[in-house]
Design an enzyme around this catalytic site. Sequence first.
Site, PDB file in Angstrom:
ATOM      1  N   LYS A   1     -14.270  -0.288  14.518  1.00 35.71           N
ATOM      2  CA  LYS A   1     -12.967  -0.937  14.645  1.00 35.71           C
ATOM      3  C   LYS A   1     -12.524  -0.970  16.101  1.00 35.71           C
ATOM      4  CE  LYS A   1      -8.397  -0.985  12.476  1.00 35.71           C
ATOM      5  NZ  LYS A   1      -7.534  -0.366  11.424  1.00 35.71           N
TER       6      LYS A   1
ATOM      7  N   ASP B   1      -4.461 -10.561  11.938  1.00 32.02           N
ATOM      8  CA  ASP B   1      -4.901  -9.267  12.450  1.00 32.02           C
ATOM      9  C   ASP B   1      -4.019  -8.917  13.647  1.00 32.02           C
ATOM     10  OD1 ASP B   1      -6.217  -7.115  13.680  1.00 32.02           O
ATOM     11  OD2 ASP B   1      -8.150  -7.767  12.893  1.00 32.02           O
TER      12      ASP B   1
ATOM     13  N   ASN C   1       0.843  -1.187   0.000  1.00 30.65           N
ATOM     14  CA  ASN C   1       0.000   0.000   0.000  1.00 30.65           C
ATOM     15  C   ASN C   1       0.880   1.238   0.000  1.00 30.65           C
ATOM     16  OD1 ASN C   1       0.600   0.764   2.823  1.00 30.65           O
ATOM     17  ND2 ASN C   1      -0.432  -1.166   3.271  1.00 30.65           N
TER      18      ASN C   1
END
Length: 409
Positions: free
Chosen positions: A350, A317, A218
């Site tokens: 989140k 995660d 990214n």
Amino acid sequence: MTTAHLSGRRVLLIIGGGIAAYKALELVRLIRKAGGEVMTLLTKSGAEFVTPMSLAALSGHPVRQDLFMPEDETAMGHIELSRWADLVVVAPATAGLIAKAANGMADDLASTTLLATDKKTLWAPAMNVRMWEHPAVQANVATLKSFTGFHQGAFVGPDEGEMACGEYGFGRMAEPAVILQAIDRLIGAGSRPLAGRRAVVTAGPTFEPIDPVRGLTNRSSGKQGYAIAAALADLGAEVVLVSGPVFLNTPQGVRRVEVEAATEMKAAVETELNAAPVDIAVMSAAVADWRVDGVATGKIKKAPGGPPALHLIENPDILASVSKSGSVRPKLVVGFAAETSDLEDNARAKLSRKGCDWIVGNDVSDDVFGSDGNAVTLFTRQGSETWERQSKTDVARKLAQRIADHFKA
């Protein structure tokens, strides 16, 4: 002579005009010898007594002199100077500089920087005894001392002795070694509230290989995470920076662990959590959500049948893992939410889903990746705080101070 608080600290030294300016050279040398970093700002009158070349050689930085320098003012040089330092020192502090600061005047680089700074200022006066004793000068000194917060002025000297003009009395600038001790005391007074705390910061992107030459990644530059690591270290924390591939220098006083893929980043973070207790975890890295299931051992060639089909699987995660790490969970876990829409809803979701304590949310649709500025909202269980767009360094310092306040409370 002890200087326990100077290592890794930044001092902006403003040099006024006066015969005592020559002592500024020795002061620069002493600060650097004690482990501090010095940037010098030389006034027009100060340049009559010491040369920019001497100051640059001793400090290791270019000397700032003029308010209107295109290479500085395109980035608002006086603002950057005022934010860069941990402490501003004026030595010699002339009657003119003291008067300008006391009355909010800003007509050159020195006075503009003094007005713009959000750091404490140490004044080392130097002038003729009659000037020092003049009611106007004493009123201006009293005004500077009366200011509150970071505007409040601290003074060292002047000393009593014979003047260059032949008169005797108070007005001699304090000796460099004495000023150095005053600098150390001022920096050390509450400036390291995170001393004894251990922090782990993740920063930058992850790179998930497809084959030996291609990968998924990214646009994260790592600038915000690196600034956070530096800010936490500046407040005294022991900081480990787990970094994806970026082109940034390791902040002073920070230990850097380099990784590439998300699985490597997760393993490195877990190693740090299990090595010693961690008080603070700031997960600012932009971790790729997916990786290829099965990395090709050789470069994938173009084929007549079109592009290959890539089977993607979810990456671990890391934020959720740290937040739910049981007995080794950090006392404070801070995540990041980079969103392009519905910032508050997505960030709060989140915060709940990951199990962290705080979320720093920012809208990345507005020139954030790779830039030096950021506008963020800090979401906690108790509410939210929106911070206006400012440099990533200032965002980092504000977050670090907020963390320090959290532990103090």
